[in-house]
Design a protein around this motif. Sequence first.
Motif, mmCIF file in Angstrom:
data_model
loop_
_atom_site.group_PDB
_atom_site.id
_atom_site.type_symbol
_atom_site.label_atom_id
_atom_site.label_comp_id
_atom_site.label_asym_id
_atom_site.label_seq_id
_atom_site.Cartn_x
_atom_site.Cartn_y
_atom_site.Cartn_z
ATOM 1 N N PRO A 1 36.907 40.049 40.661
ATOM 2 C CA PRO A 1 36.816 40.861 41.883
ATOM 3 C C PRO A 1 37.847 41.979 41.855
ATOM 4 O O PRO A 1 38.971 41.800 41.393
ATOM 5 N N LEU A 2 37.455 43.135 42.347
ATOM 6 C CA LEU A 2 38.383 44.252 42.393
ATOM 7 C C LEU A 2 39.422 44.031 43.480
ATOM 8 O O LEU A 2 39.124 43.431 44.521
ATOM 9 N N THR B 1 38.757 48.510 46.159
ATOM 10 C CA THR B 1 37.521 48.406 46.936
ATOM 11 C C THR B 1 37.500 49.426 48.067
ATOM 12 O O THR B 1 36.469 50.049 48.353
ATOM 13 N N VAL B 2 38.667 49.618 48.695
ATOM 14 C CA VAL B 2 38.775 50.611 49.765
ATOM 15 C C VAL B 2 38.452 52.008 49.225
ATOM 16 O O VAL B 2 37.727 52.789 49.847
ATOM 17 N N GLY C 1 36.083 51.202 35.194
ATOM 18 C CA GLY C 1 36.600 50.152 34.333
ATOM 19 C C GLY C 1 38.090 49.985 34.493
ATOM 20 O O GLY C 1 38.736 50.684 35.280
ATOM 21 N N ILE C 2 38.652 49.040 33.737
ATOM 22 C CA ILE C 2 40.083 48.747 33.815
ATOM 23 C C ILE C 2 40.735 48.939 32.449
ATOM 24 O O ILE C 2 40.063 48.905 31.418
#
Length: 276
Positions: A48-49, A54-55, A65-66
């Motif tokens: 989960p981000l 997410t905001v 991506g990360i």
Amino acid sequence: MRHILHSTYYLAAAGLLGLITLPALAQEAGTDANESHQAGIAANTESPLPKTITVLVDQGFTFHGIFEAPDDLQGYALSYDNEPMAAYISSSSDYAVIGTLIDPQGNAVMESQLQALVLEPMLEAAWSAFENTRFISEGNDDASHIVYTLTDPNCPYCNALWKNSRPLIEQGVLQLRHVLVGVLSEDSLRKAAAILEADNPASALETHELEFRNGGIKPVEPSEESQALLRKHAQIMREAGATGTPTSYYRDEAGKVQRINGAVSTDQLREILGVE
């Protein structure tokens, strides 16, 4: 111009988004100045981000991506209105910072990760879109270099690029493919339609550019087909991350798509493409 903050970046947290500092990717081919920070990249994550990311997504950002960053920071590759940017969150904080990460020597780091996750896929998608739309080509089909350029008939910088590209086209090393847009004015739309609807669009484009200072081609009322094509080209332009005309695209020696913003001289074009 690259914006570098030597202390704290603007913060985005708990639904509050501050000012955003955009990282500059000069000539769209920047690499990290500090290669010791090269780290793993993941285009997607099943975890989960964080709430802060997410905001940002809820506010219109796109998550790509990360990647791992120095000093226990987690990097998140984002874009807003097709502009790449990075957010960083430490393992001990719920806050995110957006901007260009620099090392103690003032060198920007992590830009190659951001480019790999955001810019390269965007440019490849743009190239594919150009290949699959109607363009007007100038130069030999067997030219060693192909350049797609977004051309507005009322753009003086497009006219300058047209003139500056003549020596390379005449030399046989460049095929310039014009993707016409009508974004500067309603008159641009009508002139683009006049070129597209001519019996010989390539000849009509040449005549227009030669007579640019005198107004160029006579505008026409666009047909439904021309309107649909020009709407498609405007959409391609937005998705390609182009903010003005001319914006041009080419493949470098490694086969990666690169972007040229604005008009360049003949010598600059030779240097960019690597031709004598």
